[in-house]
Design a protein around this motif. Structure first.
Motif, PDB file in Angstrom:
ATOM      1  N   GLY A   1       0.816  -1.214   0.000  1.00  0.00           N
ATOM      2  CA  GLY A   1       0.000   0.000   0.000  1.00  0.00           C
ATOM      3  C   GLY A   1       0.846   1.257   0.000  1.00  0.00           C
ATOM      4  O   GLY A   1       0.548   2.210   0.704  1.00  0.00           O
ATOM      5  N   GLU A   2       1.909   1.254  -0.793  1.00  0.00           N
ATOM      6  CA  GLU A   2       2.803   2.410  -0.840  1.00  0.00           C
ATOM      7  C   GLU A   2       2.981   2.897  -2.272  1.00  0.00           C
ATOM      8  O   GLU A   2       2.988   2.104  -3.204  1.00  0.00           O
ATOM      9  N   VAL A   3       3.156   4.198  -2.385  1.00  0.00           N
ATOM     10  CA  VAL A   3       3.541   4.805  -3.657  1.00  0.00           C
ATOM     11  C   VAL A   3       4.828   5.558  -3.379  1.00  0.00           C
ATOM     12  O   VAL A   3       4.865   6.427  -2.511  1.00  0.00           O
ATOM     13  N   THR A   4       5.886   5.210  -4.082  1.00  0.00           N
ATOM     14  CA  THR A   4       7.168   5.872  -3.854  1.00  0.00           C
ATOM     15  C   THR A   4       7.768   6.294  -5.181  1.00  0.00           C
ATOM     16  O   THR A   4       7.492   5.699  -6.222  1.00  0.00           O
ATOM     17  N   LYS A   5       8.592   7.344  -5.103  1.00  0.00           N
ATOM     18  CA  LYS A   5       9.309   7.780  -6.287  1.00  0.00           C
ATOM     19  C   LYS A   5      10.588   6.966  -6.361  1.00  0.00           C
ATOM     20  O   LYS A   5      11.247   6.762  -5.351  1.00  0.00           O
ATOM     21  N   GLY A   6      10.909   6.494  -7.545  1.00  0.00           N
ATOM     22  CA  GLY A   6      12.128   5.712  -7.713  1.00  0.00           C
ATOM     23  C   GLY A   6      11.801   4.277  -8.075  1.00  0.00           C
ATOM     24  O   GLY A   6      10.676   3.824  -7.881  1.00  0.00           O
ATOM     25  N   PRO A   7      12.796   3.548  -8.587  1.00  0.00           N
ATOM     26  CA  PRO A   7      12.580   2.166  -8.997  1.00  0.00           C
ATOM     27  C   PRO A   7      12.268   1.266  -7.808  1.00  0.00           C
ATOM     28  O   PRO A   7      12.657   1.562  -6.682  1.00  0.00           O
ATOM     29  N   TYR A   8      11.572   0.187  -8.086  1.00  0.00           N
ATOM     30  CA  TYR A   8      11.218  -0.800  -7.057  1.00  0.00           C
ATOM     31  C   TYR A   8      12.486  -1.471  -6.548  1.00  0.00           C
ATOM     32  O   TYR A   8      13.322  -1.896  -7.333  1.00  0.00           O
ATOM     33  N   GLU A   9      12.616  -1.569  -5.217  1.00  0.00           N
ATOM     34  CA  GLU A   9      13.842  -2.110  -4.645  1.00  0.00           C
ATOM     35  C   GLU A   9      13.679  -3.509  -4.083  1.00  0.00           C
ATOM     36  O   GLU A   9      14.619  -4.095  -3.594  1.00  0.00           O
ATOM     37  N   GLY A  10      12.475  -4.070  -4.160  1.00  0.00           N
ATOM     38  CA  GLY A  10      12.259  -5.384  -3.566  1.00  0.00           C
ATOM     39  C   GLY A  10      12.306  -6.510  -4.579  1.00  0.00           C
ATOM     40  O   GLY A  10      11.503  -7.418  -4.535  1.00  0.00           O
ATOM     41  N   GLY A  11      13.202  -6.431  -5.543  1.00  0.00           N
ATOM     42  CA  GLY A  11      13.243  -7.454  -6.589  1.00  0.00           C
ATOM     43  C   GLY A  11      12.686  -6.882  -7.872  1.00  0.00           C
ATOM     44  O   GLY A  11      12.888  -5.708  -8.158  1.00  0.00           O
ATOM     45  N   LYS A  12      11.961  -7.712  -8.608  1.00  0.00           N
ATOM     46  CA  LYS A  12      11.379  -7.227  -9.865  1.00  0.00           C
ATOM     47  C   LYS A  12       9.920  -6.867  -9.655  1.00  0.00           C
ATOM     48  O   LYS A  12       9.190  -7.614  -9.011  1.00  0.00           O
ATOM     49  N   PRO A  13       9.482  -5.745 -10.221  1.00  0.00           N
ATOM     50  CA  PRO A  13       8.052  -5.447 -10.159  1.00  0.00           C
ATOM     51  C   PRO A  13       7.279  -6.474 -10.995  1.00  0.00           C
ATOM     52  O   PRO A  13       7.845  -7.085 -11.904  1.00  0.00           O
ATOM     53  N   ASP A  14       5.999  -6.655 -10.680  1.00  0.00           N
ATOM     54  CA  ASP A  14       5.178  -7.598 -11.443  1.00  0.00           C
ATOM     55  C   ASP A  14       4.990  -7.119 -12.886  1.00  0.00           C
ATOM     56  O   ASP A  14       4.952  -7.917 -13.812  1.00  0.00           O
ATOM     57  N   ALA A  15       4.867  -5.810 -13.040  1.00  0.00           N
ATOM     58  CA  ALA A  15       4.767  -5.242 -14.391  1.00  0.00           C
ATOM     59  C   ALA A  15       5.304  -3.814 -14.352  1.00  0.00           C
ATOM     60  O   ALA A  15       5.174  -3.118 -13.346  1.00  0.00           O
ATOM     61  N   THR A  16       5.913  -3.406 -15.455  1.00  0.00           N
ATOM     62  CA  THR A  16       6.435  -2.047 -15.598  1.00  0.00           C
ATOM     63  C   THR A  16       5.733  -1.399 -16.783  1.00  0.00           C
ATOM     64  O   THR A  16       5.614  -2.002 -17.847  1.00  0.00           O
ATOM     65  N   PHE A  17       5.265  -0.178 -16.561  1.00  0.00           N
ATOM     66  CA  PHE A  17       4.568   0.566 -17.607  1.00  0.00           C
ATOM     67  C   PHE A  17       5.353   1.822 -17.936  1.00  0.00           C
ATOM     68  O   PHE A  17       5.882   2.468 -17.035  1.00  0.00           O
ATOM     69  N   SER A  18       5.387   2.168 -19.211  1.00  0.00           N
ATOM     70  CA  SER A  18       5.982   3.433 -19.631  1.00  0.00           C
ATOM     71  C   SER A  18       4.914   4.251 -20.340  1.00  0.00           C
ATOM     72  O   SER A  18       4.201   3.740 -21.202  1.00  0.00           O
ATOM     73  N   PHE A  19       4.821   5.508 -19.943  1.00  0.00           N
ATOM     74  CA  PHE A  19       3.842   6.434 -20.512  1.00  0.00           C
ATOM     75  C   PHE A  19       4.486   7.786 -20.744  1.00  0.00           C
ATOM     76  O   PHE A  19       5.438   8.141 -20.051  1.00  0.00           O
ATOM     77  N   LYS A  20       3.869   8.576 -21.623  1.00  0.00           N
ATOM     78  CA  LYS A  20       4.113  10.017 -21.624  1.00  0.00           C
ATOM     79  C   LYS A  20       3.154  10.582 -20.571  1.00  0.00           C
ATOM     80  O   LYS A  20       2.090  10.020 -20.342  1.00  0.00           O
TER      81      LYS A  20
ATOM     82  N   MET B   1      -2.373  -0.581 -27.474  1.00  0.00           N
ATOM     83  CA  MET B   1      -2.415  -0.843 -28.915  1.00  0.00           C
ATOM     84  C   MET B   1      -1.924   0.349 -29.720  1.00  0.00           C
ATOM     85  O   MET B   1      -1.312   0.186 -30.764  1.00  0.00           O
ATOM     86  N   ARG B   2      -2.177   1.549 -29.215  1.00  0.00           N
ATOM     87  CA  ARG B   2      -1.735   2.759 -29.919  1.00  0.00           C
ATOM     88  C   ARG B   2      -0.262   3.073 -29.671  1.00  0.00           C
ATOM     89  O   ARG B   2       0.260   4.021 -30.220  1.00  0.00           O
ATOM     90  N   GLY B   3       0.350   2.325 -28.741  1.00  0.00           N
ATOM     91  CA  GLY B   3       1.741   2.607 -28.421  1.00  0.00           C
ATOM     92  C   GLY B   3       1.894   3.729 -27.408  1.00  0.00           C
ATOM     93  O   GLY B   3       2.994   4.222 -27.163  1.00  0.00           O
ATOM     94  N   ALA B   4       0.781   4.146 -26.783  1.00  0.00           N
ATOM     95  CA  ALA B   4       0.834   5.216 -25.777  1.00  0.00           C
ATOM     96  C   ALA B   4       1.287   4.659 -24.432  1.00  0.00           C
ATOM     97  O   ALA B   4       1.642   5.401 -23.532  1.00  0.00           O
ATOM     98  N   MET B   5       1.258   3.335 -24.308  1.00  0.00           N
ATOM     99  CA  MET B   5       1.670   2.679 -23.069  1.00  0.00           C
ATOM    100  C   MET B   5       2.499   1.467 -23.456  1.00  0.00           C
ATOM    101  O   MET B   5       2.089   0.690 -24.313  1.00  0.00           O
TER     102      MET B   5
END
Length: 125
Positions: free
Chosen positions: A60-79, A98-102
């Motif tokens: 239940g946390e939101v933090t700035k920076g990469p996940y430090e507990g191993g690998k995240p379940d999924a990584t998303f990239s957006f504008k 599908m549009r490549g926005a994510m």
């Protein structure tokens, strides 16, 4: 360049998300989803000057920076603009993909649980 990345519209959504996860509705999400997402948000162009957030729906946390507990379940990239549209439910995540926005890395089944429902509804003005 640094000043540009400091003014993402997404920052406000992430702040709301932090508060949302401490509410009863937020705690329900943790039980329902229980995954860790890393979200990379670029001010203008995917892959450049990204700000990385970890949305940990186990703790239940939101933090700035990469996940430090191993690998995240999924990584998303957006504008930035596209992330805001998806988070506010103005753009369907499948359509964004599908549009490549994510862009998605990691588990597709985890990624499918990443829906606008996990974000707090914007406060009505």
């Amino acid at each position: 360049m640094a000043s540009e990345s400091a003014n993402l519209k997404s920052d406000a959504i992430m702040d709301q998300m932090k508060q949302h996860l401490s509410t009863d509705a937020g705690k329900e999400l943790l039980k329902k989803i229980g995954l860790v997402y890393q979200i990379q948000i670029a001010p203008k162009k995917l892959g450049y000057n990204e700000v990385i957030y970890t949305v940990d729906l186990k703790k239940g946390e939101v933090t700035k920076g990469p996940y430090e507990g191993g690998k995240p379940d999924a990584t998303f990239s957006f504008k930035d603009d596209d992330f805001v549209k998806v988070a506010l439910g103005k753009m369907n995540p499948q359509l964004a993909f599908m549009r490549g926005a994510m862009k998605i890395k990691g588990s597709l089944s985890a990624a499918q649980k990443f829906t606008p429902d996990i974000f707090p509804k914007p406060a009505k003005m």
